[in-house]
Motif scaffolding. Sequence first.
Motif: not given
Length: 201
Positions: A60-65, A9-14, A39-41
Amino acid sequence: MIAYIKGILTYIQDESIIVDIQGVGYEIMCASPFVFQDALNKEIKVNTYHHVREDLQVLYGFKNEDEKYLFTKLISVSGIGPKGALGVMASVDVAEFVAAVEREDEKFLTSFPGVGKKTARQIILDLKGKLTSMLSLSSQEAFHPSGSEAIGEGLQEAKEALKTLGYTEREIKAVMSKLQTETDSNTDEIIRKALGLLMKN
């Protein structure tokens, strides 16, 4: 289809995160990108839904199923697209949303941006009884329709109160994620705890 992405994980944007996989950065749209802040970097695994149209491809991303499954069910409802589904998921957890659908709480559902009475009724018609069986064990333990109505209303009222106090949507999401398991349904108490967390940030 791309079921998940695993990388740094390299960047977090709005509205999204960037995950690097062997020098290629994948942009992944998220309801609440800053939930990945810890989890950044670092290497992470993000559950993904690969949305494809003639003129567009979006991850589209999600933390869990559970979150991913809810997203896929939401976009199957007439009148709700991917952006609308993310808008709903940005301010509610899975068990809380399922509880609202099961008790046919139109007032709760219409509190989300872009969800009117017609869409709320469609959500209930299409999804009632189809979500609870897919929840993970941890979410099912948190899913108690008889008590979640008061808790859900308390959290929702607290969110609105914090908005009127001038806090941004991002700040509110950050503290509300820590209060989702709050068992005290008193709105004033939830607001007090939320303010305490906000002052620490």
